[in-house]
Design a protein around this motif. Sequence first.
Motif, PDB file in Angstrom:
ATOM      1  N   ASP A 194       0.980  -1.148  -0.117  1.00  0.00           N
ATOM      2  CA  ASP A 194       0.015  -0.054   0.013  1.00  0.00           C
ATOM      3  C   ASP A 194       0.939   1.038  -0.017  1.00  0.00           C
ATOM      4  O   ASP A 194       2.075   1.221   0.265  1.00  0.00           O
ATOM      5  CB  ASP A 194      -0.934  -0.011   1.161  1.00  0.00           C
ATOM      6  N   ARG A 195       0.175   2.523  -0.439  1.00  0.00           N
ATOM      7  CA  ARG A 195       1.180   3.706  -0.557  1.00  0.00           C
ATOM      8  C   ARG A 195       1.949   4.084   0.674  1.00  0.00           C
ATOM      9  O   ARG A 195       3.084   4.290   0.250  1.00  0.00           O
ATOM     10  CB  ARG A 195       0.226   4.778  -1.009  1.00  0.00           C
ATOM     11  N   ASP A 196       1.145   3.917   1.672  1.00  0.00           N
ATOM     12  CA  ASP A 196       1.854   4.448   2.852  1.00  0.00           C
ATOM     13  C   ASP A 196       3.486   3.594   3.346  1.00  0.00           C
ATOM     14  O   ASP A 196       4.372   4.136   3.484  1.00  0.00           O
ATOM     15  CB  ASP A 196       0.977   4.240   4.114  1.00  0.00           C
ATOM     16  N   LEU A 197       3.108   2.373   3.187  1.00  0.00           N
ATOM     17  CA  LEU A 197       4.490   1.238   3.484  1.00  0.00           C
ATOM     18  C   LEU A 197       5.297   1.511   2.507  1.00  0.00           C
ATOM     19  O   LEU A 197       6.470   1.473   2.824  1.00  0.00           O
ATOM     20  CB  LEU A 197       3.745  -0.006   3.506  1.00  0.00           C
ATOM     21  N   ARG A 198       4.712   1.660   0.985  1.00  0.00           N
ATOM     22  CA  ARG A 198       5.407   1.962  -0.129  1.00  0.00           C
ATOM     23  C   ARG A 198       6.690   2.919  -0.087  1.00  0.00           C
ATOM     24  O   ARG A 198       7.719   2.827  -0.066  1.00  0.00           O
ATOM     25  CB  ARG A 198       4.635   1.812  -1.427  1.00  0.00           C
ATOM     26  N   GLU A 199       6.172   4.142   0.507  1.00  0.00           N
ATOM     27  CA  GLU A 199       6.875   5.271   0.631  1.00  0.00           C
ATOM     28  C   GLU A 199       7.642   4.923   1.862  1.00  0.00           C
ATOM     29  O   GLU A 199       8.719   5.719   1.641  1.00  0.00           O
ATOM     30  CB  GLU A 199       5.759   6.585   1.098  1.00  0.00           C
ATOM     31  N   SER A 200       7.347   4.686   2.979  1.00  0.00           N
ATOM     32  CA  SER A 200       8.343   4.228   3.868  1.00  0.00           C
ATOM     33  C   SER A 200       9.566   3.419   3.557  1.00  0.00           C
ATOM     34  O   SER A 200      10.615   3.666   3.931  1.00  0.00           O
ATOM     35  CB  SER A 200       7.702   3.801   5.083  1.00  0.00           C
ATOM     36  N   LEU A 201       9.166   2.335   3.044  1.00  0.00           N
ATOM     37  CA  LEU A 201      10.084   1.203   2.754  1.00  0.00           C
ATOM     38  C   LEU A 201      10.873   1.872   1.665  1.00  0.00           C
ATOM     39  O   LEU A 201      12.421   1.617   1.544  1.00  0.00           O
ATOM     40  CB  LEU A 201       9.513  -0.075   2.288  1.00  0.00           C
ATOM     41  N   CYS A 202      10.508   2.666   0.599  1.00  0.00           N
ATOM     42  CA  CYS A 202      11.261   3.348  -0.366  1.00  0.00           C
ATOM     43  C   CYS A 202      12.399   4.192  -0.071  1.00  0.00           C
ATOM     44  O   CYS A 202      13.530   4.192  -0.274  1.00  0.00           O
ATOM     45  CB  CYS A 202      10.428   4.038  -1.430  1.00  0.00           C
ATOM     46  N   GLU A 203      12.026   4.943   1.040  1.00  0.00           N
ATOM     47  CA  GLU A 203      13.028   5.826   1.600  1.00  0.00           C
ATOM     48  C   GLU A 203      14.162   5.087   2.547  1.00  0.00           C
ATOM     49  O   GLU A 203      15.070   5.590   2.306  1.00  0.00           O
ATOM     50  CB  GLU A 203      12.389   7.005   2.506  1.00  0.00           C
ATOM     51  N   GLU A 204      13.655   4.139   3.224  1.00  0.00           N
ATOM     52  CA  GLU A 204      14.709   3.471   3.673  1.00  0.00           C
ATOM     53  C   GLU A 204      15.559   2.373   2.877  1.00  0.00           C
ATOM     54  O   GLU A 204      16.823   2.267   3.294  1.00  0.00           O
ATOM     55  CB  GLU A 204      13.973   2.278   4.906  1.00  0.00           C
ATOM     56  N   MET A 205      15.033   2.096   2.006  1.00  0.00           N
ATOM     57  CA  MET A 205      15.775   1.348   0.772  1.00  0.00           C
ATOM     58  C   MET A 205      16.989   2.362   0.100  1.00  0.00           C
ATOM     59  O   MET A 205      17.986   1.723  -0.144  1.00  0.00           O
ATOM     60  CB  MET A 205      15.011   0.772  -0.320  1.00  0.00           C
ATOM     61  N   ALA A 206      16.439   3.586   0.005  1.00  0.00           N
ATOM     62  CA  ALA A 206      17.216   4.656  -0.487  1.00  0.00           C
ATOM     63  C   ALA A 206      18.682   4.632   0.381  1.00  0.00           C
ATOM     64  O   ALA A 206      19.716   4.970  -0.038  1.00  0.00           O
ATOM     65  CB  ALA A 206      16.475   5.824  -0.761  1.00  0.00           C
ATOM     66  N   VAL A 207      18.183   4.823   1.648  1.00  0.00           N
ATOM     67  CA  VAL A 207      19.389   5.082   2.619  1.00  0.00           C
ATOM     68  C   VAL A 207      20.200   3.759   2.556  1.00  0.00           C
ATOM     69  O   VAL A 207      21.499   4.012   2.609  1.00  0.00           O
ATOM     70  CB  VAL A 207      18.882   5.110   4.015  1.00  0.00           C
ATOM     71  N   LEU A 208      19.779   2.631   2.657  1.00  0.00           N
ATOM     72  CA  LEU A 208      20.438   1.215   2.691  1.00  0.00           C
ATOM     73  C   LEU A 208      21.505   1.158   1.448  1.00  0.00           C
ATOM     74  O   LEU A 208      22.456   0.901   1.528  1.00  0.00           O
ATOM     75  CB  LEU A 208      19.618   0.161   3.108  1.00  0.00           C
ATOM     76  N   LEU A 209      20.911   1.493   0.187  1.00  0.00           N
ATOM     77  CA  LEU A 209      21.702   1.230  -1.060  1.00  0.00           C
ATOM     78  C   LEU A 209      22.713   2.231  -1.367  1.00  0.00           C
ATOM     79  O   LEU A 209      23.762   2.032  -1.724  1.00  0.00           O
ATOM     80  CB  LEU A 209      20.710   1.471  -2.330  1.00  0.00           C
ATOM     81  N   ARG A 210      22.532   3.449  -0.846  1.00  0.00           N
ATOM     82  CA  ARG A 210      23.536   4.468  -0.729  1.00  0.00           C
ATOM     83  C   ARG A 210      24.801   4.137   0.244  1.00  0.00           C
ATOM     84  O   ARG A 210      25.848   4.040  -0.034  1.00  0.00           O
ATOM     85  CB  ARG A 210      23.080   5.718  -0.415  1.00  0.00           C
ATOM     86  N   GLN A 211      24.245   3.544   1.509  1.00  0.00           N
ATOM     87  CA  GLN A 211      25.242   3.113   2.395  1.00  0.00           C
ATOM     88  C   GLN A 211      25.933   1.947   1.714  1.00  0.00           C
ATOM     89  O   GLN A 211      27.348   1.653   1.895  1.00  0.00           O
ATOM     90  CB  GLN A 211      24.622   2.746   3.657  1.00  0.00           C
TER      91      GLN A 211
END
Length: 247
Positions: free
Chosen positions: A184-201
């Motif tokens: 769902d959209r709320d979970l997608r947004e939250s996980l997307c932002e966390e994935m962005a942090v992880l991938l950059r790390q």
Amino acid sequence: MIIPAKSSGNALSRTCPAIAIHQVSHFFGSNPVLNHVNLTVPKGTILALLGPSGCGKSTLLKMLAGLLNPASGEIRFDGEIVASGSFSLPPEKRNLGMAFQDYALWPHMSVRQNVAFPLQMRGIKGQAQAEKVMAALERVGLADFVSRRPSELSGGQQQRVALARAIVAEPRILLFDEPLSNLDRDLRESLCEEMAVLLRQLGTTAVYVTHDQHEARALAHRIARMDKGAIARIDTIDPSAVSPFVA
């Protein structure tokens, strides 16, 4: 919450791109799906392949994964040819991590067993395997879920397991095929932002297929917009200027 990975401290060679796609074409029957695609992805770059259904982005990702072979042209990883019109390196020899929209978790296996599978395929066992599995699960915030089965997890937790499995063997390239589209959209947004942090790390080269431009902007360093089997244009994103999911 996803916990950022510790830096490995290893400097990546910049002598050639992580991915180089040259004049790649493909057909389904007589219908062209990819039309002389040219694309390079520097090491450590997160590239989003963005476009509507049928534009060829998932087909191109499958070629990177070794699940499809191009009709013509070639694909190189770190300067090494992995696919051409007459050759295809098997997926298991490409040193890839992959995550899909349907999670692709084995229902009869625990979280620990699902994440450990890529390590088993590489012959990593015992304490070394256990440590890598726990490190990957800690990075995605699931260290306390090692004994659960996929059916006991929410959709977001299942996708985190899939992400942990993708990164556990420290692959040279990560591939994502719309991994958040079933949430769902709320979970997608939250996980997307966390994935962005992880991938950059992690600093791992990644190719991320999506039809959602806001998701692409939140995650990627570069966006390759596809249309009718070709790269229409490439945009470079300044992460500091991006406000995720704001149209």
